[in-house]
Design a protein around this motif. Structure first.
Motif, PDB file in Angstrom:
ATOM      1  N   TYR A 153      32.243 -24.501  -0.154  1.00 19.56           N
ATOM      2  CA  TYR A 153      31.616 -25.809  -0.335  1.00 19.56           C
ATOM      3  C   TYR A 153      31.605 -26.617   0.961  1.00 19.56           C
ATOM      4  O   TYR A 153      30.649 -27.337   1.250  1.00 19.56           O
ATOM      5  CB  TYR A 153      32.360 -26.609  -1.411  1.00 19.56           C
ATOM      6  CG  TYR A 153      32.235 -26.044  -2.810  1.00 19.56           C
ATOM      7  CD1 TYR A 153      31.019 -25.580  -3.302  1.00 19.56           C
ATOM      8  CD2 TYR A 153      33.352 -25.989  -3.654  1.00 19.56           C
ATOM      9  CE1 TYR A 153      30.912 -25.074  -4.593  1.00 19.56           C
ATOM     10  CE2 TYR A 153      33.251 -25.492  -4.945  1.00 19.56           C
ATOM     11  CZ  TYR A 153      32.033 -25.030  -5.411  1.00 19.56           C
ATOM     12  OH  TYR A 153      31.929 -24.537  -6.686  1.00 19.56           O
ATOM     13  N   ASN A 154      32.688 -26.508   1.741  1.00 21.43           N
ATOM     14  CA  ASN A 154      32.762 -27.326   2.959  1.00 21.43           C
ATOM     15  C   ASN A 154      31.856 -26.827   4.078  1.00 21.43           C
ATOM     16  O   ASN A 154      31.831 -27.399   5.167  1.00 21.43           O
ATOM     17  CB  ASN A 154      34.207 -27.441   3.458  1.00 21.43           C
ATOM     18  CG  ASN A 154      34.812 -26.101   3.854  1.00 21.43           C
ATOM     19  OD1 ASN A 154      34.145 -25.067   3.829  1.00 21.43           O
ATOM     20  ND2 ASN A 154      36.087 -26.117   4.220  1.00 21.43           N
ATOM     21  N   ASN A 185      25.755 -40.611  -8.468  1.00 13.82           N
ATOM     22  CA  ASN A 185      26.350 -39.589  -9.329  1.00 13.82           C
ATOM     23  C   ASN A 185      26.385 -38.240  -8.615  1.00 13.82           C
ATOM     24  O   ASN A 185      27.388 -37.516  -8.654  1.00 13.82           O
ATOM     25  CB  ASN A 185      25.532 -39.497 -10.625  1.00 13.82           C
ATOM     26  CG  ASN A 185      26.182 -38.619 -11.678  1.00 13.82           C
ATOM     27  OD1 ASN A 185      26.976 -37.738 -11.378  1.00 13.82           O
ATOM     28  ND2 ASN A 185      25.821 -38.844 -12.933  1.00 13.82           N
ATOM     29  N   ILE A 186      25.297 -37.911  -7.950  1.00 11.98           N
ATOM     30  CA  ILE A 186      25.211 -36.636  -7.225  1.00 11.98           C
ATOM     31  C   ILE A 186      26.217 -36.610  -6.078  1.00 11.98           C
ATOM     32  O   ILE A 186      26.931 -35.619  -5.868  1.00 11.98           O
ATOM     33  CB  ILE A 186      23.782 -36.422  -6.690  1.00 11.98           C
ATOM     34  CG1 ILE A 186      22.797 -36.294  -7.859  1.00 11.98           C
ATOM     35  CG2 ILE A 186      23.721 -35.176  -5.798  1.00 11.98           C
ATOM     36  CD1 ILE A 186      21.338 -36.352  -7.451  1.00 11.98           C
ATOM     37  N   ILE A 187      26.288 -37.706  -5.328  1.00 10.55           N
ATOM     38  CA  ILE A 187      27.220 -37.779  -4.199  1.00 10.55           C
ATOM     39  C   ILE A 187      28.666 -37.658  -4.680  1.00 10.55           C
ATOM     40  O   ILE A 187      29.494 -36.996  -4.041  1.00 10.55           O
ATOM     41  CB  ILE A 187      27.019 -39.090  -3.416  1.00 10.55           C
ATOM     42  CG1 ILE A 187      25.663 -39.060  -2.700  1.00 10.55           C
ATOM     43  CG2 ILE A 187      28.147 -39.308  -2.407  1.00 10.55           C
ATOM     44  CD1 ILE A 187      25.308 -40.348  -1.984  1.00 10.55           C
ATOM     45  N   LYS A 188      28.970 -38.266  -5.810  1.00 10.04           N
ATOM     46  CA  LYS A 188      30.320 -38.171  -6.375  1.00 10.04           C
ATOM     47  C   LYS A 188      30.684 -36.712  -6.639  1.00 10.04           C
ATOM     48  O   LYS A 188      31.792 -36.260  -6.314  1.00 10.04           O
ATOM     49  CB  LYS A 188      30.407 -38.970  -7.672  1.00 10.04           C
ATOM     50  CG  LYS A 188      31.775 -38.906  -8.341  1.00 10.04           C
ATOM     51  CD  LYS A 188      31.789 -39.717  -9.635  1.00 10.04           C
ATOM     52  CE  LYS A 188      33.147 -39.618 -10.327  1.00 10.04           C
ATOM     53  NZ  LYS A 188      33.169 -40.391 -11.604  1.00 10.04           N
ATOM     54  N   LYS A 203      31.202 -34.775  -3.311  1.00 10.50           N
ATOM     55  CA  LYS A 203      32.472 -35.137  -2.673  1.00 10.50           C
ATOM     56  C   LYS A 203      33.646 -34.487  -3.391  1.00 10.50           C
ATOM     57  O   LYS A 203      34.597 -34.016  -2.755  1.00 10.50           O
ATOM     58  CB  LYS A 203      32.637 -36.658  -2.649  1.00 10.50           C
ATOM     59  CG  LYS A 203      31.774 -37.353  -1.602  1.00 10.50           C
ATOM     60  CD  LYS A 203      32.071 -38.844  -1.543  1.00 10.50           C
ATOM     61  CE  LYS A 203      31.305 -39.510  -0.412  1.00 10.50           C
ATOM     62  NZ  LYS A 203      31.585 -40.972  -0.345  1.00 10.50           N
ATOM     63  N   GLN A 204      33.584 -34.455  -4.715  1.00 10.51           N
ATOM     64  CA  GLN A 204      34.656 -33.820  -5.486  1.00 10.51           C
ATOM     65  C   GLN A 204      34.749 -32.330  -5.173  1.00 10.51           C
ATOM     66  O   GLN A 204      35.845 -31.764  -5.117  1.00 10.51           O
ATOM     67  CB  GLN A 204      34.412 -34.034  -6.982  1.00 10.51           C
ATOM     68  CG  GLN A 204      34.633 -35.467  -7.453  1.00 10.51           C
ATOM     69  CD  GLN A 204      34.251 -35.670  -8.910  1.00 10.51           C
ATOM     70  OE1 GLN A 204      33.484 -34.893  -9.488  1.00 10.51           O
ATOM     71  NE2 GLN A 204      34.779 -36.725  -9.518  1.00 10.51           N
ATOM     72  N   LEU A 205      33.604 -31.702  -4.964  1.00  6.78           N
ATOM     73  CA  LEU A 205      33.580 -30.275  -4.648  1.00  6.78           C
ATOM     74  C   LEU A 205      33.965 -30.009  -3.196  1.00  6.78           C
ATOM     75  O   LEU A 205      34.392 -28.903  -2.862  1.00  6.78           O
ATOM     76  CB  LEU A 205      32.188 -29.698  -4.926  1.00  6.78           C
ATOM     77  CG  LEU A 205      31.763 -29.641  -6.399  1.00  6.78           C
ATOM     78  CD1 LEU A 205      30.294 -29.247  -6.513  1.00  6.78           C
ATOM     79  CD2 LEU A 205      32.635 -28.647  -7.171  1.00  6.78           C
ATOM     80  N   GLY A 206      33.797 -31.008  -2.340  1.00 10.32           N
ATOM     81  CA  GLY A 206      34.138 -30.839  -0.933  1.00 10.32           C
ATOM     82  C   GLY A 206      32.980 -30.438  -0.046  1.00 10.32           C
ATOM     83  O   GLY A 206      33.180 -29.816   1.008  1.00 10.32           O
ATOM     84  N   TYR A 207      31.764 -30.789  -0.442  1.00 12.74           N
ATOM     85  CA  TYR A 207      30.599 -30.468   0.383  1.00 12.74           C
ATOM     86  C   TYR A 207      30.693 -31.139   1.753  1.00 12.74           C
ATOM     87  O   TYR A 207      31.308 -32.200   1.907  1.00 12.74           O
ATOM     88  CB  TYR A 207      29.318 -30.917  -0.321  1.00 12.74           C
ATOM     89  CG  TYR A 207      28.681 -29.833  -1.170  1.00 12.74           C
ATOM     90  CD1 TYR A 207      27.456 -29.281  -0.831  1.00 12.74           C
ATOM     91  CD2 TYR A 207      29.327 -29.352  -2.309  1.00 12.74           C
ATOM     92  CE1 TYR A 207      26.867 -28.283  -1.602  1.00 12.74           C
ATOM     93  CE2 TYR A 207      28.753 -28.353  -3.089  1.00 12.74           C
ATOM     94  CZ  TYR A 207      27.520 -27.822  -2.727  1.00 12.74           C
ATOM     95  OH  TYR A 207      26.954 -26.826  -3.489  1.00 12.74           O
ATOM     96  N   ALA A 235      23.870 -25.770  -9.918  1.00 11.13           N
ATOM     97  CA  ALA A 235      23.527 -25.163  -8.633  1.00 11.13           C
ATOM     98  C   ALA A 235      24.551 -25.536  -7.565  1.00 11.13           C
ATOM     99  O   ALA A 235      24.911 -24.716  -6.714  1.00 11.13           O
ATOM    100  CB  ALA A 235      22.132 -25.607  -8.200  1.00 11.13           C
ATOM    101  N   LEU A 236      25.037 -26.766  -7.607  1.00 15.78           N
ATOM    102  CA  LEU A 236      26.034 -27.224  -6.639  1.00 15.78           C
ATOM    103  C   LEU A 236      27.355 -26.471  -6.798  1.00 15.78           C
ATOM    104  O   LEU A 236      28.021 -26.141  -5.815  1.00 15.78           O
ATOM    105  CB  LEU A 236      26.291 -28.723  -6.815  1.00 15.78           C
ATOM    106  CG  LEU A 236      25.184 -29.684  -6.392  1.00 15.78           C
ATOM    107  CD1 LEU A 236      25.500 -31.096  -6.875  1.00 15.78           C
ATOM    108  CD2 LEU A 236      25.011 -29.672  -4.880  1.00 15.78           C
ATOM    109  N   LYS A 237      27.733 -26.202  -8.030  1.00 17.51           N
ATOM    110  CA  LYS A 237      29.049 -25.622  -8.314  1.00 17.51           C
ATOM    111  C   LYS A 237      29.101 -24.105  -8.187  1.00 17.51           C
ATOM    112  O   LYS A 237      30.195 -23.530  -8.124  1.00 17.51           O
ATOM    113  CB  LYS A 237      29.484 -26.014  -9.728  1.00 17.51           C
ATOM    114  CG  LYS A 237      29.738 -27.506  -9.897  1.00 17.51           C
ATOM    115  CD  LYS A 237      30.071 -27.855 -11.349  1.00 17.51           C
ATOM    116  CE  LYS A 237      30.297 -29.348 -11.522  1.00 17.51           C
ATOM    117  NZ  LYS A 237      30.578 -29.716 -12.936  1.00 17.51           N
TER     118      LYS A 237
END
Length: 210
Positions: free
Chosen positions: A87-88, A124-127, A130-134, A204-206
């Motif tokens: 993710y990072n 909401n998307i940014i939250k 950030k939680q995932l560590g992108y 898709a993000l996860k």
């Protein structure tokens, strides 16, 4: 997708790519999908766009539908590589048209800087990212900024949200700068107050294999 005759698809396929026509099978293996997959391997964006437009005219379907199929084909081809990228090492590129009409965000070096006002889905998307560590989530005023972000930040992968045609162009930018790409298409196009399926986007993000 509109129903099109096999003869028209095969005729168009032969004309555009000079390849033998095949009988219709499952949707993902149909003649038209095989043609789209072949276009997806083309490296020059202008050529790919031209071929998609040419095929759409010949088989009588809307260009948007072929662009959508193209994005799906690209996503499938890159999914494993994207999923294995931490993710990072990923970034997210959002279109400015997701903003609310009275968005208070101001333009910064890498696009609009969200104020977390909650008037649209961007906060909401940014939250989630950030939680995932992108590595970063950027709200772009235009597609030209995407290259600057990729060159400056050097991510290994990028997930873009846009209309289907912009995602086609974005996929070539990713190839040009050596970034693994994935795209999520907008449910509603336009210049402002557009809509993305948050469930689809978050899935898709996860996605990951680590």
């Amino acid at each position: 997708m509109h129903l099109v005759s096999l003869s028209k698809v095969n005729e168009a396929s032969a004309h555009v790519f000079q390849e033998e026509a095949h009988p219709m099978e499952q949707p993902e293996d149909s003649s038209i999908m095989r043609v789209v997959k072949k276009i997806a391997k083309t490296k020059l964006s202008s050529l790919a766009i031209h071929k998609l437009e040419q095929l759409a005219n010949k088989v009588g379907v809307e260009e948007k539908e072929l662009f959508e199929l193209y994005v799906e084909a690209k996503n499938r081809a890159q999914l494993d590589s994207f999923a294995s990228t931490p993710y990072n090492e990923r970034i997210v590129l959002l279109p400015q048209c997701l903003r609310a009409k009275d968005c208070p965000a101001e333009i910064g070096k890498y696009g609009y800087e969200c104020k977390q006002c909650g008037k649209c889905s961007i906060a909401n998307i940014i939250k989630t990212t950030k939680q995932l560590g992108y590595k970063g989530t950027f709200v772009m005023p235009g597609g030209s900024l995407a290259k600057t972000i990729m060159v400056d930040l050097k991510p290994k992968a990028s997930l873009g949200v846009a209309c289907s045609k912009e995602l086609v162009m974005g996929s070539y930018l990713c190839e040009k700068v050596g970034v693994i790409g994935q795209g999520v298409q907008l449910l509603k196009d336009g210049c402002i107050n557009t809509v993305v399926d948050l469930k689809t986007l978050k899935e898709a993000l996860k996605v990951n294999t680590f």
